[in-house]
Design an enzyme around this catalytic site. Sequence first.
Site, PDB file in Angstrom:
ATOM      1  N   PHE A  32       0.846  -1.125  -0.006  1.00  0.00           N
ATOM      2  CA  PHE A  32       0.060  -0.140  -0.040  1.00  0.00           C
ATOM      3  C   PHE A  32       0.941   1.354  -0.149  1.00  0.00           C
ATOM      4  CE2 PHE A  32      -2.158   3.416   2.224  1.00  0.00           C
ATOM      5  CZ  PHE A  32      -3.334   3.491   1.611  1.00  0.00           C
ATOM      6  N   LEU A  81      29.465 -23.292 -23.114  1.00  0.00           N
ATOM      7  CA  LEU A  81      30.695 -23.848 -22.425  1.00  0.00           C
ATOM      8  C   LEU A  81      30.640 -25.402 -22.542  1.00  0.00           C
ATOM      9  CD1 LEU A  81      29.971 -22.281 -19.107  1.00  0.00           C
ATOM     10  CD2 LEU A  81      31.537 -21.353 -20.683  1.00  0.00           C
ATOM     11  N   GLU A 110      29.256 -21.164  -9.998  1.00  0.00           N
ATOM     12  CA  GLU A 110      27.929 -20.352 -10.193  1.00  0.00           C
ATOM     13  C   GLU A 110      26.693 -21.301 -10.717  1.00  0.00           C
ATOM     14  OE1 GLU A 110      30.389 -16.599 -11.866  1.00  0.00           O
ATOM     15  OE2 GLU A 110      28.984 -17.700 -13.113  1.00  0.00           O
ATOM     16  N   LYS A 112      24.095 -22.871 -12.942  1.00  0.00           N
ATOM     17  CA  LYS A 112      23.748 -22.669 -14.280  1.00  0.00           C
ATOM     18  C   LYS A 112      22.189 -22.734 -14.313  1.00  0.00           C
ATOM     19  CE  LYS A 112      24.948 -24.729 -18.858  1.00  0.00           C
ATOM     20  NZ  LYS A 112      23.606 -24.903 -19.344  1.00  0.00           N
ATOM     21  N   ARG A 133      20.405 -14.343 -26.967  1.00  0.00           N
ATOM     22  CA  ARG A 133      21.673 -15.312 -27.496  1.00  0.00           C
ATOM     23  C   ARG A 133      21.797 -15.323 -28.998  1.00  0.00           C
ATOM     24  NH1 ARG A 133      23.783 -19.991 -28.827  1.00  0.00           N
ATOM     25  NH2 ARG A 133      26.113 -20.392 -28.370  1.00  0.00           N
ATOM     26  N   GLU A 167      21.342 -14.317 -17.165  1.00  0.00           N
ATOM     27  CA  GLU A 167      20.027 -15.303 -17.416  1.00  0.00           C
ATOM     28  C   GLU A 167      18.734 -14.912 -16.733  1.00  0.00           C
ATOM     29  OE1 GLU A 167      20.072 -19.196 -19.301  1.00  0.00           O
ATOM     30  OE2 GLU A 167      21.644 -17.939 -19.099  1.00  0.00           O
ATOM     31  N   LYS A 279      34.515 -21.689 -13.064  1.00  0.00           N
ATOM     32  CA  LYS A 279      35.269 -20.606 -13.790  1.00  0.00           C
ATOM     33  C   LYS A 279      36.649 -20.291 -12.924  1.00  0.00           C
ATOM     34  CE  LYS A 279      31.522 -17.964 -15.586  1.00  0.00           C
ATOM     35  NZ  LYS A 279      30.693 -16.561 -15.479  1.00  0.00           N
ATOM     36  N   LYS A 303      27.481 -30.693 -15.638  1.00  0.00           N
ATOM     37  CA  LYS A 303      26.059 -31.279 -15.635  1.00  0.00           C
ATOM     38  C   LYS A 303      25.612 -32.256 -14.661  1.00  0.00           C
ATOM     39  CE  LYS A 303      24.094 -30.149 -18.967  1.00  0.00           C
ATOM     40  NZ  LYS A 303      23.314 -28.629 -19.419  1.00  0.00           N
ATOM     41  N   CYS A 420       6.792 -39.715 -50.688  1.00  0.00           N
ATOM     42  CA  CYS A 420       6.029 -39.952 -49.420  1.00  0.00           C
ATOM     43  C   CYS A 420       5.646 -38.265 -49.068  1.00  0.00           C
ATOM     44  CB  CYS A 420       6.610 -40.385 -48.497  1.00  0.00           C
ATOM     45  SG  CYS A 420       5.862 -40.365 -46.744  1.00  0.00           S
TER      46      CYS A 420
END
Length: 658
Positions: A32, A81, A110, A112, A133, A167, A279, A303, A420
């Site tokens: 408010f 990367l 960091e 991802k 990107r 990101e 990094k 990953k 086809c």
Amino acid sequence: MAKVAQIRAIVEQLKRYDYHYYVLDDPLVSDFEYDQLYKQLQALEQAHPELIQPDSPTQRVGGIVVEAFNKFPHQNPMLSLDNAFDTATIASFIANINNLTGVQNRFVVEPKIDGVSISLTYENGLLTRALTRGDGLVGEDVLSNVKTIKSIPLTIPFHKQVEIRGEIFVDKKTFAQINENLAKPFANARNLAAGTLRNLNSEVSAKRKLKAFFYFVPNALTLGCRSQSAVLAQLKQWNFPVSKAVASFDRPEALIEYLEQFDQTRDQLNFQVDGLVVKLDNFHFYDQLGFTSKFPRWALAYKFKPKFVQTKLRGVLVTVGRTGKINYTAQLDPVNLEGTVVSAATLHNFDYIKEKDIRLNDTVIIYKAGEIIPKVLEVCLPLRTAANQPIPEQTHCPACQAPLVQYKDEVDQYCTNERCDQRNLEAINYFVSKTAMDIQGLSIQTISKLYENNLVRSVVDLYHLKEHKAAVLALELKIGEVLFNKLISSIEQSKTKGMARLLTGLGIKHVGQVLAKSLTKHFENIDALQSASMETLLELPDVGPTVAESLFNWFHNDNNLQLLAALKAVGVQMDALKSNTNFDTASIYFQKSFVITGSFPISRDTIKNLLVNKYDCRFTNNVTSKVDFVLAGIKATPRKLEQAKALNIPIINEPIWT
């Protein structure tokens, strides 16, 4: 002056509230109280529009509708990367860098974020551009949507040009809330973020509450930052949102332990992550380490191990692709997997089904391969009953009913019928795709309609579509005059895409985007490639016997040669495009900004390509003080000409692209 000071004070106060609310998650006032101060600012700005500040919170409000997003080259390529799928690879990566540099280095870790990469440009402290990107070299400017994200500063206290990358994402809670109100929910948060960011109406972006984290500044040394840690500290100082999950380590053992622990607790985060980025902290060694052809050598993406979920297989969908390959897809009870609602998974081919003994109504374990494509891993055999029947093998093409073949040493089945319909549709769809000829405005549904009505039966017919305007407009395609003209413009522009994209679009077996680009380094045009012998093809570094045979056979097929001749006849360029590093730097047009208005003997897209290749120009739709030239054709918009004259911007009436 009193009003200026009053407005400035309210803007600063609201910015402080926004930072604490959207970045720190620590509200200073009630909704408010915030709304009352916001309304006070709105009233002052309405009474004194000349005093509106560029960083005023009122300037974030959505409602801007654009016809299309302009594309611009990245100042620095947005590279991917390299990936590591186990901690041993990370340990080796760290050891190699320490050995090459001769010191024990600190590394930053960091999250991802599973979102959409964005590159922001600030000039004289003001946010002026926000590029996606794209293909890593060229991105779309989605500034109108990015400005609706309240955690992103509209201004920063730095008066040189600077690029800041991050990101954009949708958190888990917001994703669930938005999907509840949609007739067709988004499959995952990343798709929602991408679709929102590319929506032409910024009001949609404003309502969907996108968020962002920032983590990288190319050329950070110009800021006085000599490490990644310093960059993150600088971003925080400028009020950019930076993930709290960032950590730094001097000891490799501690870093590896952190990776393993994070993998176990990542589900507790309110945003989707698909890995961690490791990094090197010290920028001093970045130039020494350099890059591979694709990746920086000073960073690596870890990953996570795939997660597995259990669901029921209810059916199998069999389809045929553009090459004739038969695809088997499992139809599943919907299940949540890594933040995505999954209702289908690949079964690869019938040999895979037999090998795994997968049956209808089986309970199966599925996972995401590389966090992207869901796959069926195995069957829960203890849950199988006598009612679970074997999946029948497909013996004929599901589209044209032609008998299927299985070539020697291949596990896949193929439809060999070159007529086809489904194969032809998929081939046309692939030809117009972004990775190939990049013809915009043609969905698979539109292509199907054009195909059914005999307007586009092959890729060559695309280049004759302009001759059938009335027939296209008569179809129920939601294509009017404006969209039709844009489609034709995109088709015409595709003629200049060059040999690599054409080779990709032709759908030659085993020839994808990467190999197509590689071939242009060895052959100056399609004719030279067509004339190559098997011996010549086998001498190429990226070509083995299978690929060489596929290329040789394709270019010695009469139907394919007729296709190439027809494409050449309609003006499709078949030469290898050379990257232009020889711009006319002495010209007054070099690296200048243009507005194009009116009609010309050739399409505007063609003009833009020619000017970019010759002068490395930029383009915008609106005449502002930042525009250098207005290129005016027949029936140029009077308002734009008047604005140019008022701002003393030169108006050009001659073909400077020649």
